[in-house]
Design a protein around this motif. Structure first.
Motif, PDB file in Angstrom:
ATOM      1  N   LEU A   1     -26.284 -79.245 -37.469  1.00 24.49           N
ATOM      2  CA  LEU A   1     -27.105 -78.640 -38.509  1.00 24.49           C
ATOM      3  C   LEU A   1     -28.295 -79.523 -38.842  1.00 24.49           C
ATOM      4  O   LEU A   1     -29.426 -79.047 -38.941  1.00 24.49           O
ATOM      5  N   ASP A   2     -28.075 -80.837 -39.008  1.00 26.37           N
ATOM      6  CA  ASP A   2     -29.173 -81.762 -39.280  1.00 26.37           C
ATOM      7  C   ASP A   2     -30.173 -81.774 -38.129  1.00 26.37           C
ATOM      8  O   ASP A   2     -31.382 -81.778 -38.336  1.00 26.37           O
ATOM      9  N   CYS A   3     -29.656 -81.778 -36.927  1.00 24.42           N
ATOM     10  CA  CYS A   3     -30.491 -81.776 -35.737  1.00 24.42           C
ATOM     11  C   CYS A   3     -31.355 -80.525 -35.700  1.00 24.42           C
ATOM     12  O   CYS A   3     -32.562 -80.584 -35.481  1.00 24.42           O
ATOM     13  N   LEU A   4     -30.741 -79.385 -35.913  1.00 16.76           N
ATOM     14  CA  LEU A   4     -31.476 -78.121 -35.879  1.00 16.76           C
ATOM     15  C   LEU A   4     -32.512 -78.034 -36.996  1.00 16.76           C
ATOM     16  O   LEU A   4     -33.634 -77.570 -36.773  1.00 16.76           O
ATOM     17  N   CYS A   5     -32.163 -78.485 -38.175  1.00 15.94           N
ATOM     18  CA  CYS A   5     -33.112 -78.437 -39.299  1.00 15.94           C
ATOM     19  C   CYS A   5     -34.330 -79.306 -39.025  1.00 15.94           C
ATOM     20  O   CYS A   5     -35.464 -78.889 -39.271  1.00 15.94           O
ATOM     21  N   THR A   6     -34.115 -80.497 -38.518  1.00 17.95           N
ATOM     22  CA  THR A   6     -35.221 -81.393 -38.198  1.00 17.95           C
ATOM     23  C   THR A   6     -36.105 -80.782 -37.117  1.00 17.95           C
ATOM     24  O   THR A   6     -37.334 -80.738 -37.247  1.00 17.95           O
ATOM     25  N   GLY A   7     -35.480 -80.292 -36.077  1.00 16.56           N
ATOM     26  CA  GLY A   7     -36.238 -79.681 -34.991  1.00 16.56           C
ATOM     27  C   GLY A   7     -36.999 -78.448 -35.438  1.00 16.56           C
ATOM     28  O   GLY A   7     -38.155 -78.241 -35.064  1.00 16.56           O
TER      29      GLY A   7
END
Length: 60
Positions: free
Chosen positions: A35-41
Motif C-alpha cells: 500500500l505504501d509503495c503504491l501510494c508513493t508511486g
C-alpha cells in the motif's frame, strides 16, 4: 519537432517507465507494505500526469 511535442513524448515515456518500475517493485518486495509503495508511486504518476495535462492545455 516542437518543444511541446518533445516534452509530451518524454513525459509519456516517463509515466510508462514509472508504472512498469512500480509494478515490478511491488511484485518483488514482499517485505515492503504494498500500500505504501503504491501510494508513493501513484503520487509521482499523478504529478507527472498533471504536468503533462498542463502542457497539453497550453498548446490548445
Amino acid at each position: 519537432m516542437k518543444d511541446n511535442e518533445k516534452y509530451i513524448k518524454k513525459s509519456i515515456k516517463e509515466i510508462f517507465d514509472l508504472s512498469a518500475l512500480l509494478l515490478d517493485f511491488c511484485k518483488h518486495n514482499l517485505y515492503t507494505s504494498e500500500l505504501d509503495c503504491l501510494c508513493t508511486g501513484m503520487n509521482v504518476l499523478y504529478k507527472k500526469a498533471d504536468e503533462l495535462n498542463a502542457k497539453v492545455m497550453e498548446t490548445e
